[in-house]
Write a protein that holds these residues in place. Sequence first.
Motif, PDB file in Angstrom:
ATOM      1  N   GLY A  60      -8.449  89.236 -41.727  1.00  0.00           N
ATOM      2  CA  GLY A  60      -7.304  89.619 -40.917  1.00  0.00           C
ATOM      3  C   GLY A  60      -6.050  88.886 -41.340  1.00  0.00           C
ATOM      4  N   HIS A  61      -4.981  89.168 -40.639  1.00  0.00           N
ATOM      5  CA  HIS A  61      -3.668  88.589 -40.953  1.00  0.00           C
ATOM      6  C   HIS A  61      -2.997  88.161 -39.657  1.00  0.00           C
ATOM      7  N   LEU A  62      -2.373  86.977 -39.683  1.00  0.00           N
ATOM      8  CA  LEU A  62      -1.603  86.478 -38.551  1.00  0.00           C
ATOM      9  C   LEU A  62      -0.168  86.275 -38.990  1.00  0.00           C
ATOM     10  N   ASP A  63       0.767  86.767 -38.201  1.00  0.00           N
ATOM     11  CA  ASP A  63       2.180  86.582 -38.506  1.00  0.00           C
ATOM     12  C   ASP A  63       2.669  85.239 -37.955  1.00  0.00           C
ATOM     13  N   THR A  64       3.804  84.798 -38.444  1.00  0.00           N
ATOM     14  CA  THR A  64       4.455  83.622 -37.882  1.00  0.00           C
ATOM     15  C   THR A  64       4.678  83.845 -36.384  1.00  0.00           C
ATOM     16  N   GLY A  65       4.411  82.814 -35.604  1.00  0.00           N
ATOM     17  CA  GLY A  65       4.497  82.955 -34.161  1.00  0.00           C
ATOM     18  C   GLY A  65       3.206  83.421 -33.536  1.00  0.00           C
ATOM     19  N   ALA A  66       2.104  83.345 -34.304  1.00  0.00           N
ATOM     20  CA  ALA A  66       0.804  83.750 -33.787  1.00  0.00           C
ATOM     21  C   ALA A  66       0.405  82.884 -32.596  1.00  0.00           C
ATOM     22  N   ALA A  67      -0.551  83.383 -31.838  1.00  0.00           N
ATOM     23  CA  ALA A  67      -1.065  82.630 -30.698  1.00  0.00           C
ATOM     24  C   ALA A  67      -1.646  81.301 -31.165  1.00  0.00           C
ATOM     25  N   ASP A  68      -1.689  80.326 -30.248  1.00  0.00           N
ATOM     26  CA  ASP A  68      -2.225  79.010 -30.602  1.00  0.00           C
ATOM     27  C   ASP A  68      -3.683  79.079 -31.029  1.00  0.00           C
ATOM     28  N   PHE A  69      -4.452  79.983 -30.409  1.00  0.00           N
ATOM     29  CA  PHE A  69      -5.879  80.074 -30.703  1.00  0.00           C
ATOM     30  C   PHE A  69      -6.277  81.531 -30.838  1.00  0.00           C
ATOM     31  N   VAL A  70      -7.092  81.803 -31.847  1.00  0.00           N
ATOM     32  CA  VAL A  70      -7.571  83.155 -32.133  1.00  0.00           C
ATOM     33  C   VAL A  70      -9.089  83.139 -31.986  1.00  0.00           C
ATOM     34  N   TYR A  71      -9.614  83.977 -31.090  1.00  0.00           N
ATOM     35  CA  TYR A  71     -11.037  83.979 -30.760  1.00  0.00           C
ATOM     36  C   TYR A  71     -11.728  85.198 -31.356  1.00  0.00           C
ATOM     37  N   LEU A  72     -12.822  84.933 -32.074  1.00  0.00           N
ATOM     38  CA  LEU A  72     -13.659  85.988 -32.627  1.00  0.00           C
ATOM     39  C   LEU A  72     -14.977  86.011 -31.855  1.00  0.00           C
ATOM     40  N   PRO A  73     -15.175  86.993 -30.949  1.00  0.00           N
ATOM     41  CA  PRO A  73     -16.453  87.072 -30.223  1.00  0.00           C
ATOM     42  C   PRO A  73     -17.587  87.444 -31.183  1.00  0.00           C
ATOM     43  N   VAL A  74     -18.716  86.795 -31.016  1.00  0.00           N
ATOM     44  CA  VAL A  74     -19.900  87.069 -31.826  1.00  0.00           C
ATOM     45  C   VAL A  74     -21.066  87.340 -30.881  1.00  0.00           C
ATOM     46  N   GLU A  75     -21.591  88.554 -30.912  1.00  0.00           N
ATOM     47  CA  GLU A  75     -22.709  88.922 -30.046  1.00  0.00           C
ATOM     48  C   GLU A  75     -24.006  88.461 -30.709  1.00  0.00           C
ATOM     49  N   PRO A 163       6.035  81.585 -43.494  1.00  0.00           N
ATOM     50  CA  PRO A 163       6.835  82.795 -43.258  1.00  0.00           C
ATOM     51  C   PRO A 163       6.137  84.071 -43.713  1.00  0.00           C
ATOM     52  N   GLN A 164       5.297  83.974 -44.748  1.00  0.00           N
ATOM     53  CA  GLN A 164       4.579  85.147 -45.253  1.00  0.00           C
ATOM     54  C   GLN A 164       3.407  85.538 -44.360  1.00  0.00           C
ATOM     55  N   GLY A 165       3.087  84.695 -43.373  1.00  0.00           N
ATOM     56  CA  GLY A 165       1.920  84.935 -42.551  1.00  0.00           C
ATOM     57  C   GLY A 165       0.693  84.246 -43.122  1.00  0.00           C
ATOM     58  N   LEU A 166      -0.419  84.434 -42.437  1.00  0.00           N
ATOM     59  CA  LEU A 166      -1.671  83.769 -42.820  1.00  0.00           C
ATOM     60  C   LEU A 166      -2.780  84.811 -42.901  1.00  0.00           C
ATOM     61  N   ASP A 167      -3.351  84.959 -44.081  1.00  0.00           N
ATOM     62  CA  ASP A 167      -4.515  85.820 -44.271  1.00  0.00           C
ATOM     63  C   ASP A 167      -5.779  84.978 -44.140  1.00  0.00           C
ATOM     64  N   TYR A 168      -6.722  85.419 -43.326  1.00  0.00           N
ATOM     65  CA  TYR A 168      -7.925  84.622 -43.088  1.00  0.00           C
ATOM     66  C   TYR A 168      -9.177  85.456 -43.323  1.00  0.00           C
ATOM     67  N   GLN A 169     -10.273  84.746 -43.542  1.00  0.00           N
ATOM     68  CA  GLN A 169     -11.589  85.363 -43.653  1.00  0.00           C
ATOM     69  C   GLN A 169     -12.589  84.477 -42.929  1.00  0.00           C
ATOM     70  N   VAL A 170     -13.408  85.065 -42.083  1.00  0.00           N
ATOM     71  CA  VAL A 170     -14.448  84.346 -41.357  1.00  0.00           C
ATOM     72  C   VAL A 170     -15.788  85.014 -41.636  1.00  0.00           C
ATOM     73  N   GLN A 171     -16.776  84.224 -42.027  1.00  0.00           N
ATOM     74  CA  GLN A 171     -18.112  84.734 -42.310  1.00  0.00           C
ATOM     75  C   GLN A 171     -19.106  84.087 -41.357  1.00  0.00           C
ATOM     76  N   VAL A 172     -19.902  84.901 -40.677  1.00  0.00           N
ATOM     77  CA  VAL A 172     -20.886  84.420 -39.712  1.00  0.00           C
ATOM     78  C   VAL A 172     -22.270  84.820 -40.192  1.00  0.00           C
ATOM     79  N   THR A 173     -23.168  83.840 -40.264  1.00  0.00           N
ATOM     80  CA  THR A 173     -24.546  84.078 -40.703  1.00  0.00           C
ATOM     81  C   THR A 173     -25.511  83.606 -39.618  1.00  0.00           C
TER      82      THR A 173
END
Length: 526
Positions: A60-75, A163-173
Amino acid sequence: MCGNETCQHPDQEHGQPDRRTLLRGGLLAGAATALSLAPLSFAAAAGTPSGGTTTQTVTGHLDTGAADFVYLPVEVPRGVRQIAVSYSYDRPGVPAGTPGNSCDIGIFDERGTDLGGQGFRGWSGGFRTEFAISTDQATPGYLPGPVRPGTWHVVLGPYQVAPQGLDYQVQVTLTFGDDLPAFTPQYPPLRAAGRGRAWYRGDCHLHTVYSDGHRLPTEVAAGARAAGLDFMVSTDHNTPASHGIWGPLAGPDLLIITGEEVTTRNGHWLALGLHPGEWVDWRYRSRDHAYPGFARQVHRSGGLVVPAHPYCPYVACQWKFGYQGADLVEVWNGPWTYDDESAVDTWDSRLAEDLRAGRPWLPAMGNSDAHSVPQVIGLPHNVVLAEDLTRDQVLAGLKAGRSWVAESAGVQLEFTATAQGRQVGIGDRLAVPADAPVDVSLTVSGVPHGTVRFITDEGQLHQESLPAGGAGTVVWRTTASLAAYVRAEVRHPLADGTPGQGNTMGPVLPWGPMAALTNPILLGQG
């Protein structure tokens, strides 16, 4: 079901999650803003052999001014014995003076993400790129225990976004199978073999590999002993994960107290003397009005609240919560710098104001905040008068201000005030008439060519140099009408060998680095 292969989570469009909720209440009621992503769902374990794994990946991608915390629910389905997470993010170039990308990570289990709730299972900030949790063990910073079915939440903390934003990757095993034998914590005892009522030395701000330090707990305990300390406090960032490791490392010669450094977006504070395993939440800003509640939590545990390095220049480090509810303030953090000079000046001004208003005064403390070599454990540390070497008595001495700060165990100090046949020491009040002569005495050793300063609510009223050997006694006479309090500083000479320049607007510190700093002796009827 993905089996053992990696699956790309498909819920994004143009680099943004297509299902999100900006939460200003609910998930983190009363806390900093949070962004919730679409959940990751895993198939049940039926048919999967013990030890089999399944992995999914989210980008995903987060723009400048993103929320303080980003939650990824994992079932998480039944039959999981380990959850493992890895993450990465890009670091594009930015102009000088512009923050680049920095992103923390942690996790909450099926008990939820409520502020101050029970679901916390670990935090490593930006120190690690991966972690794993199972019943018998966990990556340092994380809490071992069963991986129960339900909705877990991986949490990202993008505290700086370019300023360019933040591209992230999260892997869950997820790894399937039966739980292994549970981890058994070994908490440190609440007392050591003290000397009864005596002065005890201790560093109350130390980090290990359980947060962002490079030292193992064994190395920190050995360093505390080598520094001549009687006690230490474990204060890893935002996690109690190391608490259950310290038991075998304590001993009759070293009291180890459990704590936490609570790193919010508006400053850091030390929670000293937490119950072993107790966690204090950090997910709030000053404007969220959550800090007072967590300060009360620490007090209910019998612990102390200490704003840390209040003038630290780094992002989110400067103290913005005020001092109501604090028990002490850390005015000296690591080797002496301009930050510490500012902290001492602010503390001294507040001291005079509190005494004038008849309010309880706020004692000062100093700690090393040592993370890694070459940072020195015990530079500085506190020397506290306690009834014995126990957790409760050490904390009581610190809270009462019966303490002074030393750069090393090589510095010895005795500070007293005497009048009308009575003598008191650091943190005490000498109740005498306003015009009664008071003799203030400081005996010090271990500071060659040092400078002694006596400071009152009027400022510095006496200065005297120590001999080349670094030992001597300085006596000064005053009255309560001239000084509501007296505190002492012992300074090293400046780099050019001069004892200090007094009040100056020049480019150098007005005084040499601090060697010792006392809490005040109060004068007068009060």
